[in-house]
Design an enzyme around this catalytic site. Structure first.
Site, PDB file in Angstrom:
ATOM      1  N   TYR A  44       0.819  -1.222   0.000  1.00  0.00           N
ATOM      2  CA  TYR A  44       0.000   0.000   0.000  1.00  0.00           C
ATOM      3  C   TYR A  44       0.852   1.270   0.000  1.00  0.00           C
ATOM      4  O   TYR A  44       0.344   2.350  -0.279  1.00  0.00           O
ATOM      5  CB  TYR A  44      -0.946   0.042   1.214  1.00  0.00           C
ATOM      6  CG  TYR A  44      -1.884  -1.150   1.359  1.00  0.00           C
ATOM      7  CD1 TYR A  44      -2.088  -2.047   0.316  1.00  0.00           C
ATOM      8  CD2 TYR A  44      -2.584  -1.372   2.545  1.00  0.00           C
ATOM      9  CE1 TYR A  44      -2.937  -3.142   0.461  1.00  0.00           C
ATOM     10  CE2 TYR A  44      -3.433  -2.450   2.691  1.00  0.00           C
ATOM     11  CZ  TYR A  44      -3.602  -3.342   1.655  1.00  0.00           C
ATOM     12  OH  TYR A  44      -4.438  -4.408   1.807  1.00  0.00           O
ATOM     13  N   HIS A 102       1.053 -11.514   2.165  1.00  0.00           N
ATOM     14  CA  HIS A 102      -0.070 -10.845   1.487  1.00  0.00           C
ATOM     15  C   HIS A 102      -0.802 -11.744   0.487  1.00  0.00           C
ATOM     16  O   HIS A 102      -2.020 -11.758   0.419  1.00  0.00           O
ATOM     17  CB  HIS A 102       0.453  -9.595   0.780  1.00  0.00           C
ATOM     18  CG  HIS A 102      -0.595  -8.562   0.525  1.00  0.00           C
ATOM     19  ND1 HIS A 102      -0.307  -7.236   0.422  1.00  0.00           N
ATOM     20  CD2 HIS A 102      -1.939  -8.643   0.357  1.00  0.00           C
ATOM     21  CE1 HIS A 102      -1.417  -6.548   0.199  1.00  0.00           C
ATOM     22  NE2 HIS A 102      -2.422  -7.391   0.148  1.00  0.00           N
TER      23      HIS A 102
HETATM   24  N1  LIG Z   1      -5.437  -8.897   1.948  1.00  0.00           N
HETATM   25  C1  LIG Z   1      -5.775  -8.399   0.787  1.00  0.00           C
HETATM   26  O1  LIG Z   1      -5.387  -8.894  -0.276  1.00  0.00           O
HETATM   27  C2  LIG Z   1      -6.692  -7.197   0.745  1.00  0.00           C
HETATM   28  C3  LIG Z   1      -7.361  -6.859  -0.445  1.00  0.00           C
HETATM   29  C4  LIG Z   1      -8.203  -5.740  -0.435  1.00  0.00           C
HETATM   30  C5  LIG Z   1      -8.390  -5.012   0.732  1.00  0.00           C
HETATM   31  N2  LIG Z   1      -7.720  -5.350   1.880  1.00  0.00           N
HETATM   32  C6  LIG Z   1      -7.887  -4.581   3.141  1.00  0.00           C
HETATM   33  O2  LIG Z   1      -9.257  -4.555   3.524  1.00  0.00           O
HETATM   34  C7  LIG Z   1      -9.703  -3.209   3.687  1.00  0.00           C
HETATM   35  C8  LIG Z   1     -11.189  -3.108   3.353  1.00  0.00           C
HETATM   36  O3  LIG Z   1     -11.461  -3.526   2.039  1.00  0.00           O
HETATM   37  P1  LIG Z   1     -11.857  -2.526   0.871  1.00  0.00           P
HETATM   38  O4  LIG Z   1     -11.611  -1.136   1.348  1.00  0.00           O
HETATM   39  O5  LIG Z   1     -11.154  -2.970  -0.339  1.00  0.00           O
HETATM   40  O6  LIG Z   1     -13.377  -2.810   0.608  1.00  0.00           O
HETATM   41  P2  LIG Z   1     -14.763  -2.421   1.297  1.00  0.00           P
HETATM   42  O7  LIG Z   1     -14.595  -2.164   2.764  1.00  0.00           O
HETATM   43  O8  LIG Z   1     -15.719  -3.455   0.831  1.00  0.00           O
HETATM   44  O9  LIG Z   1     -15.198  -1.092   0.541  1.00  0.00           O
HETATM   45  C9  LIG Z   1     -14.680   0.163   0.797  1.00  0.00           C
HETATM   46  C10 LIG Z   1     -15.591   1.156   0.089  1.00  0.00           C
HETATM   47  O10 LIG Z   1     -16.889   1.121   0.695  1.00  0.00           O
HETATM   48  C11 LIG Z   1     -17.337   2.432   1.022  1.00  0.00           C
HETATM   49  N3  LIG Z   1     -17.997   2.336   2.344  1.00  0.00           N
HETATM   50  C12 LIG Z   1     -17.404   2.000   3.513  1.00  0.00           C
HETATM   51  N4  LIG Z   1     -18.320   1.980   4.510  1.00  0.00           N
HETATM   52  C13 LIG Z   1     -19.518   2.315   3.949  1.00  0.00           C
HETATM   53  C14 LIG Z   1     -20.835   2.473   4.468  1.00  0.00           C
HETATM   54  N5  LIG Z   1     -21.103   2.257   5.743  1.00  0.00           N
HETATM   55  N6  LIG Z   1     -21.816   2.826   3.600  1.00  0.00           N
HETATM   56  C15 LIG Z   1     -21.551   3.043   2.291  1.00  0.00           C
HETATM   57  N7  LIG Z   1     -20.318   2.912   1.733  1.00  0.00           N
HETATM   58  C16 LIG Z   1     -19.300   2.553   2.567  1.00  0.00           C
HETATM   59  C17 LIG Z   1     -16.103   3.300   1.078  1.00  0.00           C
HETATM   60  O11 LIG Z   1     -16.387   4.556   0.521  1.00  0.00           O
HETATM   61  P3  LIG Z   1     -16.422   5.908   1.425  1.00  0.00           P
HETATM   62  O12 LIG Z   1     -14.975   6.276   1.609  1.00  0.00           O
HETATM   63  O13 LIG Z   1     -17.159   6.845   0.557  1.00  0.00           O
HETATM   64  O14 LIG Z   1     -17.102   5.584   2.706  1.00  0.00           O
HETATM   65  C18 LIG Z   1     -15.088   2.557   0.207  1.00  0.00           C
HETATM   66  O15 LIG Z   1     -15.089   3.096  -1.105  1.00  0.00           O
HETATM   67  C19 LIG Z   1      -8.744  -2.410   2.780  1.00  0.00           C
HETATM   68  O16 LIG Z   1      -8.698  -1.047   3.116  1.00  0.00           O
HETATM   69  C20 LIG Z   1      -7.436  -3.129   3.023  1.00  0.00           C
HETATM   70  O17 LIG Z   1      -6.848  -2.688   4.240  1.00  0.00           O
HETATM   71  C21 LIG Z   1      -6.895  -6.447   1.899  1.00  0.00           C
END
Ligand SMILES: NC(=O)c1ccc[n+]([C@@H]2O[C@H](COP(=O)([O-])OP(=O)(O)OC[C@H]3O[C@@H](n4cnc5c(N)ncnc54)[C@H](OP(=O)(O)O)[C@@H]3O)[C@@H](O)[C@H]2O)c1
Length: 272
Positions: A44, A102
């Protein structure tokens, strides 16, 4: 039981793809709301920025649980430990709370990277270690060869994806699951049943999806840039979905909507 089950650590705040002022602002808001578990990765490019914010706030540093992940390109002997030592410096930590691999290393065998992970633990670079994006076969293999218990397999987990095979491997191996893409990056909002269930509980569709994840026995990670959404995602401990609610949400997993496919991430293995 995993390290993420302690106190507020069940509800982690993810930091991808945040950088700079946006990252600092989001993390400060998340801390104010109550988040204490933060998820980052070498990939990241924000470990140093996260480390700086966590060091400057009034909350004692040992109240936080920081997870970071080794980049797949660093999973070779000459790069692994130097990359972990760089993460330690960037995060301003003596030991990383949870160090994950990862992604599995492409088509290469997983054993060498698991041995390096174990070495990092033995050296005291990480208090807990785990993996991410492992299949059921990889979980079983990891369980068989590791002396140290794995704290997590962090995987894509949300109501639009059937992960029952991983859940069953988790029960079998004792490797807990942690979620990412918990709201399927907004795709869940296209399924009205989540909102309908939420209305009965005085909660939003997002809160229902997150509660479903927790009741599956999976700890969760969410990311938001908006304090309102961060607060909503944190506020999921005061209601319970009953068996009928859980079954209605289980039915959505037939959508088989997966974000982390090989066309998005080249390291993605052949999923179960
Ligand atoms: N291990 C891996 O390979 C891997 C892969 C992907 C992600 N991750 C980790 O997991 C974390 C979370 O996953 P993600 O961020 O990809 O996906 P996510 O949590 O499914 O989606 C994030 C998106 O949802 C929106 N959101 C969040 N809360 C909300 C709510 N209550 N209502 C409406 N919209 C909402 C956010 O926009 P707003 O900013 O507008 O709220 C953001 O654009 C990442 O930040 C990362 O640290 C790990």
């Amino acid at each position: 039981m995993s390290v993420y089950d302690e106190g507020v650590f069940q509800r982690g705040f993810g930091t991808f793809p945040l950088r700079g002022d946006e990252l600092a602002g989001a993390v400060r808001s998340a801390i104010q709301i109550g988040y204490r578990a933060f998820d980052t990765a070498q990939w990241y490019g924000n470990e140093a920025e996260l480390g700086a914010v966590l060091s400057e706030v009034k909350v004692p540093r040992d109240a936080f649980l920081v997870t970071t992940k080794v980049h797949p390109e660093n999973m070779v002997a000459e790069r692994f430990m130097p990359s972990v030592e760089q993460s330690l410096r960037d995060l301003r930590l003596d030991a990383i709370d949870v160090l994950l691999l990862h992604w599995p290393p492409g088509n290469d065998p997983i054993e060498p990277s698991l041995e390096l992970l174990q070495k990092a633990h033995q050296l005291g670079h990480a208090r807990h270690v785990g993996v991410s994006n492992y299949t059921t076969a990889m979980m079983r293999r990891a369980k068989a060869i590791m002396d140290v218990p794995l704290a997590a397999n962090q995987v894509e987990f949300h109501p639009l994806l059937n992960q029952e095979k991983l859940l069953s491997a988790s029960r079998e191996t004792g490797i807990p699951l942690a979620s990412y893409c918990s709201l399927a990056r907004g795709e869940i909002f296209n399924y009205p049943v989540l909102k309908e269930i939420g209305t009965r509980h005085g909660k939003s569709a997002a809160q229902v999806a997150l509660r479903w994840i927790l009741q599956k026995g999976v700890t969760m990670n969410t990311m938001s840039t908006r304090p309102g959404n961060m607060a909503a995602n944190f506020d999921v401990m005061d209601f319970t979905l009953d068996a009928k609610d859980m079954q209605a949400i289980d039915a959505l997993t037939q959508a088989n909507y997966r974000i982390s496919n090989a066309d998005v991430v080249s390291y993605a293995p052949t999923w179960d």
